[in-house]
Design an enzyme around this catalytic site. Structure first.
Site, mmCIF file in Angstrom:
data_model
loop_
_atom_site.group_PDB
_atom_site.id
_atom_site.type_symbol
_atom_site.label_atom_id
_atom_site.label_comp_id
_atom_site.label_asym_id
_atom_site.label_seq_id
_atom_site.Cartn_x
_atom_site.Cartn_y
_atom_site.Cartn_z
ATOM 1 N N HIS A 177 37.214 42.611 36.565
ATOM 2 C CA HIS A 177 36.947 41.548 37.533
ATOM 3 C C HIS A 177 37.123 40.238 36.775
ATOM 4 C CE1 HIS A 177 34.911 38.922 40.432
ATOM 5 N NE2 HIS A 177 34.195 38.469 39.416
ATOM 6 N N CYS A 182 40.302 39.889 43.295
ATOM 7 C CA CYS A 182 39.864 38.769 42.462
ATOM 8 C C CYS A 182 40.895 38.405 41.394
ATOM 9 C CB CYS A 182 38.529 39.095 41.795
ATOM 10 S SG CYS A 182 38.590 40.581 40.759
#
Length: 538
Positions: A35, A105
């Site tokens: 992430h 993301c």
């Protein structure tokens, strides 16, 4: 303009478990389930199933990032960034468009990194979804990662969502307030450090005078008294506000000197009458547009004549421009008028927001790349657009983006298109194109670029310059080209000097009036060659 660090925060959603269990579960080792977020302007920005959000750096449940990677610096104004972010949150990066493996993301971080500083996030992060999907457990993994993704959300009620539907003005005000607070804090720290440094210098000077047994000059008496008071903690020392004002005045003068020393770009502000050009365009396309395109024409009028901001242009504006530039059923003059208007729009401060609407389809740069197939009038309009793009820092940086895309059968990028247009124009037999081509090359060379972009284009443009010197350039164009040549020699210290030595030019062939040039810093050979060339020209 002020620069701001752009950092990539890299988190492992699995907290180390992926590296341990992946060989067993999917038959290959995956170091982490990544992430990422972008940290800039003292805020952390990321994308998830709830859309685009921001928080204080490191304030999610993931805690400290596994790695912090410096991507570069940006000079894009914060207000422009927030507008850009709001636009993303309503299009590709709205909550409803979130897809764990295809629009996540990491894709968001890549887009923001490109916008801010033309950087890329690590390839292994972007390639992770393909590795997962190609494994035997590919279909089962998304559900697991979707659960882990929730931990990327802020712990406290810190987050701000970027959606115009969700009180956009308030969001912007809050973000502006946060950023202004950040700037004030940074300013305070900077001033404190400068004051301390200045005081140390004064104290050192005073002690040196005392050590040498000399008499303290009258003009230093007040300084030494203030220094002594400061050292002894006496509150009667010089007021901080007075010191700050003096430092700010010094900084202002330094900034003015820098601006004076910086070579301004060569742009063409008065060549086009915007109102006449717009009226001519409307006459050419009257009755040939759809209702949506007619609305875009009205938006163009508001932006160019009504002096409205780029907010007046809808998300479909570049589709409208694409139609005007590429529909062969429309008169050729439509393309000329459109590019001329865009050239004038390039002088506006917020044109970067228009350009970033084109980040997917590359309408403008694809059209410019075909410059050698366009009519003379179209070529002149493209060259005008390219030269005027250097009026603003953000749009000139956009011209230097190195991210590639495929056009027909070739891989091209903004910097490759910019180079092609400049070289084509310079070597044209059209005086107008030569003038604008030399301006583009001069503007390229005058930029203070911190990347390695010029390493790729310096040789190509140098070859064009040396070929151009075999013609009979005007005094002004010769000045631009020699300045550019010196700059490229400074960037590429081996190839460019070698090209000059092998190819020329022969300075005695030039017959021009005296030209005033600033000295340049180049390699020994190139510096001597440059100086001797200018002496012969003079």
């Amino acid at each position: 303009m002020e620069s701001h660090k752009v950092e990539l925060y890299i988190y492992d959603l699995s907290l180390g478990m992926a590296a341990h269990f992946s060989p067993i579960l999917i038959g290959k080792k995956i170091d982490g389930i990544w992430h990422t977020s972008i940290v800039v302007y003292n805020r952390e920005y990321f994308f998830g199933s709830r859309g685009v959000e921001s928080c204080n750096p490191g304030s999610t449940a993931l805690g400290t990032p596994k790695e912090i990677k410096l991507l570069g610096e940006t000079q894009i104004p914060y207000s422009v960034f927030i507008q850009y972010l709001s636009g993303l949150s309503e299009t590709n990066y709205s909550g409803s468009n979130y897809q764990l493996l295809h629009n996540n993301c990491n894709n968001f971080s890549q887009e923001i990194a490109q916008f801010l500083c033309s950087a890329n996030i690590p390839k292994y992060i972007l390639d992770l979804p393909n590795e997962v999907l190609n494994s035997s457990l590919g279909p089962a993994v998304p559900a697991l990662v979707a659960q882990l993704e929730k931990s990327a959300r802020p712990i406290a009620e810190e987050q701000r969502r970027f959606s115009r539907e969700n009180s956009p003005d308030l969001t912007k005000e809050i973000e502006e307030a946060r950023y202004n607070s950040f700037l004030l804090e940074q300013r305070r720290k900077t001033l404190t450090e400068k004051l301390a440094k200045k005081e140390r210098k004064k104290e050192k000077k005073r002690r040196k005078i005392l050590k040498e047994g000399g008499v303290v000059p009258a003009e230093l008496e007040d300084i030494t008294m203030a220094d002594t008071a400061a050292v002894n903690g006496n509150p009667e020392s010089t007021l901080p506000s007075e010191q700050v004002l003096a430092l700010e005045e010094e900084e202002r003068k330094e900034e003015e000197e820098k601006k004076k020393a910086r070579d301004p770009p060569i742009v063409f502000k008065d060549l086009i009458d915007v109102k006449d050009e717009f009226d001519s365009l409307v006459a050419l396309i009257d009755g040939k547009l759809s209702p949506e395109e007619q609305k875009s024409t009205e938006e163009l009028q508001q932006y160019m004549i009504g002096d409205e901001g780029s907010w007046a242009l809808s998300d479909g504006f570049l589709d409208y421009i694409n139609r005007l530039l590429n529909d062969k059923n429309l008169p050729a003059d439509v393309r000329v008028k459109t590019m001329n208007l865009l050239a004038m729009a390039a002088l506006k401060d917020d044109v970067i927001l228009v350009l970033h609407q084109d980040r997917k389809d590359h309408v403008l740069m694809n059209f410019a790349y075909e410059i050698d197939r366009l009519s003379r009038e179209e070529q002149e309009a493209v060259a005008l657009f390219m030269a005027n793009m250097f009026e603003n820092l953000s749009s000139s940086e956009w011209l230097l983006y190195i991210s590639e895309w495929q056009y027909n059968t070739q891989q091209i990028s903004n910097i490759r298109v910019t180079t092609k247009v400049s070289v084509h124009c310079l070597l044209s037999d059209n005086p107008i194109l030569q003038d604008r081509g030399s301006a583009i090359i001069y503007n390229l060379a005058a930029k203070e670029v911190k990347t390695v972009v010029f390493d790729d284009i310096a040789v190509e443009i140098t070859m064009a310059l040396l070929q151009y010197f075999n013609q009979k350039p005007s005094e002004e164009q010769l000045f631009r080209c020699m300045k550019a040549l010196a700059r490229f020699a400074d960037v590429s210290r081996q190839e460019v000097p070698q090209l000059i030595q092998m190819i020329g030019p022969e300075p005695k062939t030039f017959r021009v009036a005296k030209i005033s040039l600033k000295p340049v810093s180049t390699s020994s050979f190139t510096h001597n060659y440059f100086v001797s060339t200018i002496k012969n020209i003079l």
